[in-house]
Design a protein around this motif. Structure first.
Motif, short mmCIF file in Angstrom:
data_model
loop_
_atom_site.label_atom_id
_atom_site.label_comp_id
_atom_site.label_asym_id
_atom_site.label_seq_id
_atom_site.Cartn_x
_atom_site.Cartn_y
_atom_site.Cartn_z
N HIS A 77 0.86 -1.18 0.00
CA HIS A 77 0.00 0.00 0.00
C HIS A 77 0.89 1.23 0.00
O HIS A 77 1.65 1.47 0.94
CB HIS A 77 -0.91 0.01 1.23
CG HIS A 77 -1.78 1.24 1.30
ND1 HIS A 77 -2.95 1.37 0.59
CD2 HIS A 77 -1.61 2.41 1.99
CE1 HIS A 77 -3.48 2.56 0.85
NE2 HIS A 77 -2.69 3.20 1.69
N VAL A 78 0.85 1.97 -1.10
CA VAL A 78 1.64 3.19 -1.20
C VAL A 78 0.72 4.37 -1.01
O VAL A 78 -0.17 4.62 -1.84
CB VAL A 78 2.35 3.29 -2.57
CG1 VAL A 78 3.17 4.58 -2.64
CG2 VAL A 78 3.25 2.08 -2.78
N ALA A 79 0.88 5.06 0.08
CA ALA A 79 -0.01 6.18 0.39
C ALA A 79 0.45 7.44 -0.31
O ALA A 79 1.64 7.75 -0.35
CB ALA A 79 -0.05 6.40 1.89
N ALA A 80 -0.49 8.14 -0.89
CA ALA A 80 -0.20 9.43 -1.50
C ALA A 80 -0.50 10.52 -0.49
O ALA A 80 -1.41 10.40 0.34
CB ALA A 80 -1.03 9.63 -2.76
N THR A 81 0.26 11.59 -0.51
CA THR A 81 -0.01 12.72 0.37
C THR A 81 -1.37 13.31 -0.01
O THR A 81 -1.65 13.49 -1.19
CB THR A 81 1.09 13.80 0.19
OG1 THR A 81 2.35 13.20 0.48
CG2 THR A 81 0.85 14.97 1.13
N PRO A 82 -2.23 13.58 0.97
CA PRO A 82 -3.55 14.11 0.66
C PRO A 82 -3.48 15.31 -0.27
O PRO A 82 -2.71 16.24 -0.04
CB PRO A 82 -4.10 14.49 2.05
CG PRO A 82 -3.40 13.56 2.98
CD PRO A 82 -2.03 13.39 2.42
N GLY A 83 -4.28 15.27 -1.33
CA GLY A 83 -4.32 16.37 -2.27
C GLY A 83 -3.25 16.32 -3.34
O GLY A 83 -3.23 17.17 -4.23
N GLU A 84 -2.35 15.33 -3.25
CA GLU A 84 -1.29 15.22 -4.24
C GLU A 84 -1.42 13.91 -5.00
O GLU A 84 -1.81 12.88 -4.45
CB GLU A 84 0.09 15.30 -3.58
CG GLU A 84 0.37 16.65 -2.93
CD GLU A 84 1.77 16.74 -2.39
OE1 GLU A 84 2.52 15.74 -2.51
OE2 GLU A 84 2.13 17.80 -1.84
N GLY A 85 -1.11 13.95 -6.28
CA GLY A 85 -1.21 12.76 -7.11
C GLY A 85 -0.07 11.78 -6.87
O GLY A 85 0.94 12.11 -6.25
N LEU A 86 -0.25 10.57 -7.38
CA LEU A 86 0.76 9.54 -7.27
C LEU A 86 0.76 8.74 -8.56
O LEU A 86 -0.28 8.27 -9.01
CB LEU A 86 0.49 8.61 -6.09
CG LEU A 86 1.44 7.42 -5.93
CD1 LEU A 86 2.84 7.90 -5.54
CD2 LEU A 86 0.90 6.44 -4.88
N LEU A 87 1.94 8.60 -9.18
CA LEU A 87 2.09 7.79 -10.39
C LEU A 87 2.68 6.44 -10.01
O LEU A 87 3.73 6.38 -9.36
CB LEU A 87 3.00 8.49 -11.40
CG LEU A 87 3.32 7.71 -12.67
CD1 LEU A 87 2.06 7.36 -13.45
CD2 LEU A 87 4.29 8.51 -13.55
N VAL A 88 1.99 5.36 -10.40
CA VAL A 88 2.43 4.01 -10.07
C VAL A 88 2.68 3.23 -11.35
O VAL A 88 1.79 3.12 -12.20
CB VAL A 88 1.37 3.26 -9.22
CG1 VAL A 88 1.88 1.87 -8.85
CG2 VAL A 88 1.01 4.05 -7.97
N LEU A 89 3.87 2.71 -11.51
CA LEU A 89 4.20 1.83 -12.62
C LEU A 89 4.02 0.40 -12.13
O LEU A 89 4.70 -0.02 -11.18
CB LEU A 89 5.64 2.05 -13.09
CG LEU A 89 6.00 3.49 -13.46
CD1 LEU A 89 7.48 3.59 -13.81
CD2 LEU A 89 5.14 3.97 -14.61
N ALA A 90 3.10 -0.33 -12.74
CA ALA A 90 2.75 -1.66 -12.24
C ALA A 90 3.23 -2.74 -13.20
O ALA A 90 2.82 -2.79 -14.36
CB ALA A 90 1.24 -1.77 -12.04
N GLY A 91 4.10 -3.59 -12.73
CA GLY A 91 4.64 -4.68 -13.55
C GLY A 91 3.62 -5.78 -13.74
O GLY A 91 3.17 -6.41 -12.77
#
Length: 284
Positions: A2-16
């Protein structure tokens, strides 16, 4: 994972994604897809089929993100990230951005100060290296080479002296020509391995000299192909000749230490050893 993103900020996840066997799907991969606000998939039809085989439903918006629209779609995905959304990139197989779509968005996100993370997964590059039987302590990934023989041979010439084990991707219908060119430039006796359909039902690894593999491939190969080629052998260095080279450069006006450093770069020998040997020779 579980990778939490900072509230209000986006998160880019590269999924293998799996390169074949659906059992390679990790719990972290499932979680990443379930948490996504937007899923950028290289082929939406294949992605839907992957979800079916996983028995997973996702709530996020699914958009296509492939070589043909990667440049034009990246700004919209970047905007999603800047609006605080979690964007997951999934390619047909393996890790996004490694010879697959993803790099442009990663670069844009980094430039915009957006967090980028990855869900590690199967990789044809590492899997082929592991099963090749060739040295894996140092390696480099060359991806797909040019389709035309002349251009491909020039690329092989550029890496002919590469000491690290090399990994290439190739289409099955071009494999025989690829191996023929490799044998011609790198040497027919250079050890290599052709890995096809890795982790799939008809997985096959054929090992041998490039010349033998080229002859084998004439009959045709099917499936996803990864080729692993052993690096060039270390040159046999004449230490006495190297010391003479240092002395010649020094006599030509170069500082002895600089001459030793240059010859060390050329031969792989130790610069300090060459310096001391040349100094002792001059004293003698």
């Amino acid at each position: 994972m579980h990778v939490a993103a900072t509230p209000g900020e986006g998160l880019l996840v590269l999924a293998g994604a799996p390169i074949g066997d659906i059992d390679s799907v990790s719990p972290a991969f499932r979680t990443a897809l379930s948490q996504a606000d937007v899923i950028a998939a290289e082929d939406t039809r294949r992605f839907v089929d992957l979800l079916r085989r996983m028995g997973l439903e996702v709530a996020g918006r699914v958009v296509s993100y492939f070589e043909g629209n990667e440049a034009s779609r990246t700004p919209a995905l970047l905007q999603d990230l800047q609006d605080g959304r979690r964007v997951v990139v999934v390619t047909d197989a393996g890790m996004p951005s490694v010879s697959d779509p993803g790099y442009r968005l990663v670069h844009a996100a980094v430039e915009a100060g957006i967090r980028v993370t990855a869900v590690p997964g199967p990789s044809a590059v590492l899997t082929a290296l592991a099963v090749s039987g060739l040295p894996v302590d140092r390696f480099c990934f060359e991806g797909f080479l040019p389709r035309k023989s002349g251009e491909r041979r020039r690329r092989f010439a550029e890496v002919a002296d590469e000491r690290r084990t090399m990994v290439f991707f190739e289409a099955p219908h071009r494999l025989a020509d690829f191996l023929t060119d490799a044998a011609a430039v790198l040497g027919a006796d250079r050890p290599a391995a052709v890995c096809r359909e890795l982790t799939k039902t008809y997985e096959e690894v054929v090992r041998g000299p490039l010349g033998d593999l080229a002859a084998w491939a004439v009959e045709g190969a099917r499936g996803e192909i990864t080729v692993v080629v052993q690096g060039a052998a270390a040159p046999v260095v004449d230490e006495a000749a190297a010391v003479d080279r240092v002395r010649t450069l020094h006599q030509g006006g170069m500082r002895l230490k600089d001459a030793a450093k240059q010859v060390a770069t050329e031969t792989g020998l130790g610069g300090n050893d060459l310096y001391r040997a040349a100094l002792e020779t001059d004293r003698g």
